[in-house]
Design a protein around this motif. Structure first.
Motif, PDB file in Angstrom:
ATOM      1  N   PRO A 106      40.729  54.418  46.109  1.00 40.60           N
ATOM      2  CA  PRO A 106      39.825  53.327  45.713  1.00 40.60           C
ATOM      3  C   PRO A 106      39.905  52.144  46.681  1.00 40.60           C
ATOM      4  CG  PRO A 106      40.931  54.194  43.786  1.00 40.60           C
ATOM      5  CD  PRO A 106      41.568  54.861  44.976  1.00 40.60           C
ATOM      6  N   ALA A 107      38.745  51.658  47.116  1.00 39.07           N
ATOM      7  CA  ALA A 107      38.674  50.647  48.169  1.00 39.07           C
ATOM      8  C   ALA A 107      39.124  49.277  47.673  1.00 39.07           C
ATOM      9  CB  ALA A 107      37.251  50.553  48.698  1.00 39.07           C
ATOM     10  N   ASP A 108      39.800  48.541  48.557  1.00 40.40           N
ATOM     11  CA  ASP A 108      40.209  47.174  48.249  1.00 40.40           C
ATOM     12  C   ASP A 108      39.190  46.147  48.735  1.00 40.40           C
ATOM     13  OD1 ASP A 108      43.347  46.668  47.286  1.00 40.40           O
ATOM     14  OD2 ASP A 108      42.951  48.659  48.078  1.00 40.40           O
ATOM     15  N   ILE A 109      38.174  46.579  49.480  1.00 38.53           N
ATOM     16  CA  ILE A 109      37.090  45.685  49.899  1.00 38.53           C
ATOM     17  C   ILE A 109      35.777  46.272  49.421  1.00 38.53           C
ATOM     18  CG2 ILE A 109      35.919  44.555  51.817  1.00 38.53           C
ATOM     19  CD1 ILE A 109      38.461  44.848  53.459  1.00 38.53           C
ATOM     20  N   ARG A 129      40.323  46.569  41.799  1.00 40.35           N
ATOM     21  CA  ARG A 129      40.407  47.987  41.460  1.00 40.35           C
ATOM     22  C   ARG A 129      40.883  48.819  42.639  1.00 40.35           C
ATOM     23  NH1 ARG A 129      35.382  49.852  37.555  1.00 40.35           N
ATOM     24  NH2 ARG A 129      36.109  48.799  35.675  1.00 40.35           N
ATOM     25  N   GLY A 130      41.096  48.154  43.787  1.00 39.01           N
ATOM     26  CA  GLY A 130      41.545  48.866  44.976  1.00 39.01           C
ATOM     27  C   GLY A 130      42.981  49.353  44.831  1.00 39.01           C
ATOM     28  N   ILE A 131      43.349  50.325  45.668  1.00 41.96           N
ATOM     29  CA  ILE A 131      44.668  50.947  45.559  1.00 41.96           C
ATOM     30  C   ILE A 131      45.785  49.948  45.841  1.00 41.96           C
ATOM     31  CG2 ILE A 131      44.540  51.818  47.939  1.00 41.96           C
ATOM     32  CD1 ILE A 131      46.323  53.447  44.893  1.00 41.96           C
ATOM     33  N   PHE A 132      45.589  49.039  46.804  1.00 41.22           N
ATOM     34  CA  PHE A 132      46.665  48.098  47.132  1.00 41.22           C
ATOM     35  C   PHE A 132      46.848  47.059  46.032  1.00 41.22           C
ATOM     36  CE2 PHE A 132      45.869  49.885  51.311  1.00 41.22           C
ATOM     37  CZ  PHE A 132      47.161  50.148  51.723  1.00 41.22           C
ATOM     38  N   TYR A 133      45.726  46.627  45.418  1.00 36.50           N
ATOM     39  CA  TYR A 133      45.872  45.688  44.309  1.00 36.50           C
ATOM     40  C   TYR A 133      46.584  46.364  43.140  1.00 36.50           C
ATOM     41  CZ  TYR A 133      45.100  41.754  41.261  1.00 36.50           C
ATOM     42  OH  TYR A 133      45.312  40.677  40.447  1.00 36.50           O
ATOM     43  N   ARG A 134      46.224  47.599  42.855  1.00 38.00           N
ATOM     44  CA  ARG A 134      46.857  48.315  41.737  1.00 38.00           C
ATOM     45  C   ARG A 134      48.360  48.483  41.969  1.00 38.00           C
ATOM     46  NH1 ARG A 134      42.620  52.895  39.486  1.00 38.00           N
ATOM     47  NH2 ARG A 134      40.730  51.681  39.746  1.00 38.00           N
ATOM     48  N   LEU A 135      48.725  48.820  43.214  1.00 33.85           N
ATOM     49  CA  LEU A 135      50.146  48.945  43.542  1.00 33.85           C
ATOM     50  C   LEU A 135      50.851  47.600  43.397  1.00 33.85           C
ATOM     51  CD1 LEU A 135      50.018  51.271  46.682  1.00 33.85           C
ATOM     52  CD2 LEU A 135      50.967  51.850  44.432  1.00 33.85           C
ATOM     53  N   GLY A 136      50.179  46.528  43.863  1.00 32.13           N
ATOM     54  CA  GLY A 136      50.756  45.188  43.742  1.00 32.13           C
ATOM     55  C   GLY A 136      50.980  44.793  42.297  1.00 32.13           C
ATOM     56  N   TYR A 167      39.314  37.062  41.504  1.00 29.16           N
ATOM     57  CA  TYR A 167      39.402  38.452  41.954  1.00 29.16           C
ATOM     58  C   TYR A 167      38.437  39.278  41.112  1.00 29.16           C
ATOM     59  CZ  TYR A 167      42.520  40.469  45.482  1.00 29.16           C
ATOM     60  OH  TYR A 167      43.058  40.934  46.657  1.00 29.16           O
ATOM     61  N   PHE A 168      37.372  39.771  41.750  1.00 27.15           N
ATOM     62  CA  PHE A 168      36.374  40.601  41.084  1.00 27.15           C
ATOM     63  C   PHE A 168      36.642  42.072  41.399  1.00 27.15           C
ATOM     64  CE2 PHE A 168      34.281  36.482  41.597  1.00 27.15           C
ATOM     65  CZ  PHE A 168      33.589  36.327  40.402  1.00 27.15           C
ATOM     66  N   ASN A 169      35.794  42.937  40.853  1.00 30.58           N
ATOM     67  CA  ASN A 169      35.693  44.332  41.259  1.00 30.58           C
ATOM     68  C   ASN A 169      34.213  44.700  41.141  1.00 30.58           C
ATOM     69  OD1 ASN A 169      35.114  45.417  38.546  1.00 30.58           O
ATOM     70  ND2 ASN A 169      37.248  44.914  38.071  1.00 30.58           N
ATOM     71  N   PRO A 170      33.785  45.909  41.517  1.00 27.00           N
ATOM     72  CA  PRO A 170      32.347  46.205  41.491  1.00 27.00           C
ATOM     73  C   PRO A 170      31.666  45.939  40.148  1.00 27.00           C
ATOM     74  CG  PRO A 170      33.494  47.903  42.711  1.00 27.00           C
ATOM     75  CD  PRO A 170      34.558  47.016  42.113  1.00 27.00           C
ATOM     76  N   VAL A 171      32.366  46.215  39.050  1.00 31.00           N
ATOM     77  CA  VAL A 171      31.766  46.034  37.723  1.00 31.00           C
ATOM     78  C   VAL A 171      31.712  44.563  37.333  1.00 31.00           C
ATOM     79  CG1 VAL A 171      32.004  46.567  35.269  1.00 31.00           C
ATOM     80  CG2 VAL A 171      32.451  48.341  36.980  1.00 31.00           C
ATOM     81  N   THR A 172      32.826  43.840  37.487  1.00 35.00           N
ATOM     82  CA  THR A 172      32.838  42.430  37.081  1.00 35.00           C
ATOM     83  C   THR A 172      31.943  41.579  37.983  1.00 35.00           C
ATOM     84  OG1 THR A 172      34.885  42.081  38.354  1.00 35.00           O
ATOM     85  CG2 THR A 172      35.101  42.481  35.980  1.00 35.00           C
ATOM     86  N   PRO A 219      41.758  40.527  29.670  1.00 35.68           N
ATOM     87  CA  PRO A 219      42.065  41.884  29.207  1.00 35.68           C
ATOM     88  C   PRO A 219      40.817  42.676  28.829  1.00 35.68           C
ATOM     89  CG  PRO A 219      42.565  40.297  27.486  1.00 35.68           C
ATOM     90  CD  PRO A 219      42.179  39.497  28.694  1.00 35.68           C
ATOM     91  N   ASP A 220      39.702  41.976  28.611  1.00 29.51           N
ATOM     92  CA  ASP A 220      38.475  42.667  28.194  1.00 29.51           C
ATOM     93  C   ASP A 220      37.733  43.304  29.371  1.00 29.51           C
ATOM     94  OD1 ASP A 220      38.940  41.933  25.551  1.00 29.51           O
ATOM     95  OD2 ASP A 220      37.912  40.021  25.811  1.00 29.51           O
ATOM     96  N   CYS A 221      37.611  42.549  30.507  1.00 24.47           N
ATOM     97  CA  CYS A 221      36.819  43.081  31.623  1.00 24.47           C
ATOM     98  C   CYS A 221      37.610  43.258  32.913  1.00 24.47           C
ATOM     99  CB  CYS A 221      35.596  42.201  31.887  1.00 24.47           C
ATOM    100  SG  CYS A 221      35.982  40.605  32.666  1.00 24.47           S
TER     101      CYS A 221
END
Length: 298
Positions: A276-279, A179-186, A213-218, A37-39
């Protein structure tokens, strides 16, 4: 709101493990899924394994590899550089790298894929990274294309990459982003009780599911925490192209449901490219250490 894990009934959001990115306490969201929940870093307890090809991806992957190698070539001289690809599959990335003058080699757990890439003239070790590769080997580039998220121990893999890079060498981590759109929808659908899309994004039930599962920041925080590599840049790549899309959808959603998903994606493609990109790709460089010379005082 309860879920079962390791045969024990536990309240959802029970603290299970420490986050490898920020050392925060990860919460259990599903029996197999934990989120910090933090990052925002995600991890699963799904069983690691060697991957297999998914139909319909060749056009997308080749297009993305042209984009990726073009981005790298603007910043580095690729010609004559030795690149290791971890998990080369059919050798599509290595072919693009070779077209730019790179010397390509790989480590690949699947024997059929290793043999396919060898047939194209590449030096391919059959096995798993980092256990099955010579610790003394050194490379100018180490590249993971949709592989890093499948590794059971990303920390030790990252440390080995840093060791194996030449000074000034480059690590390229091309992976899915939560952070991608498909992950957010999922994630939204999962919160409403529809787990199918989120499970598909994690490749739950596949021979080689996603373990992280990372994102650009993590991703940047993770590399900063465990290595001395310097962040060079982050770029995003396309998730879908029209060619090959039906084969991709049909693999996981045969029948009328798959046809409806395909039609929706096909219509939405122009909009998807703006969201927002999923890759994402994180690029990191090993510093060139300059030795300090102590000159005698005159």
């Amino acid at each position: 709101g309860h879920c079962t894990f390791a045969g024990l009934e536990q309240p959802r959001n029970t603290i299970i493990m420490k986050c490898v990115v920020c050392d925060g306490q990860m919460l259990q969201r599903q029996p197999w899924l934990y989120i910090c929940p933090d990052c925002g870093f995600g991890a699963s307890n799904l069983a690691a394994g060697g991957g297999r090809g998914i139909a319909g991806l060749e056009t997308l992957r080749r297009k993305n590899f042209v984009t990726l190698c073009g981005w790298l070539n603007e910043r580095y001289s690729l010609a004559g550089k030795k690149v290791l690809e971890v998990g080369c599959a059919e050798g599509w990335f290595l072919e693009e790298a070779r077209s730019r003058g790179m010397i390509g080699c790989a480590i690949e757990p699947s024997r059929p894929h290793a043999e396919m890439s060898r047939a194209k003239g590449f030096d391919v070790i059959e096995g798993f990274f980092p256990d099955d590769i010579d610790t003394a080997a050194r490379f100018d580039f180490i590249v993971f294309n949709d592989v890093f998220e499948h590794l059971p121990d990303p920390v030790s893999a990252l440390a080995r990459c840093e060791e194996m890079l030449e000074p000034g060498g480059v690590l390229v981590l091309n992976l899915p982003s939560n952070r991608g759109i498909f992950y957010r929808l999922g994630a939204v659908l999962a919160s409403l009780g529809q787990l199918g899309p989120l499970e598909r994004l994690w490749q739950k039930g596949f021979p080689s599911p996603h373990l992280t599962y990372f994102n650009p920041v993590t991703l940047r925080r993770f590399v900063d925490r465990f290595t001395g590599l310097r962040h060079v840049g982050t770029l995003s790549l396309a998730t879908f192209v029209a060619q090959g899309l039906w084969e991709r959808v049909e693999t996981s959603h045969p029948g009328i449901g798959g046809r409806l998903i395909y039609a929706g994606l096909r219509l939405a493609l122009p909009v998807i490219q703006l969201l927002p990109a999923d890759i994402v790709v994180g690029v990191f460089e090993k510093p060139v250490r300059i030795e300090t010379i102590n000159l005698p005082l005159s």
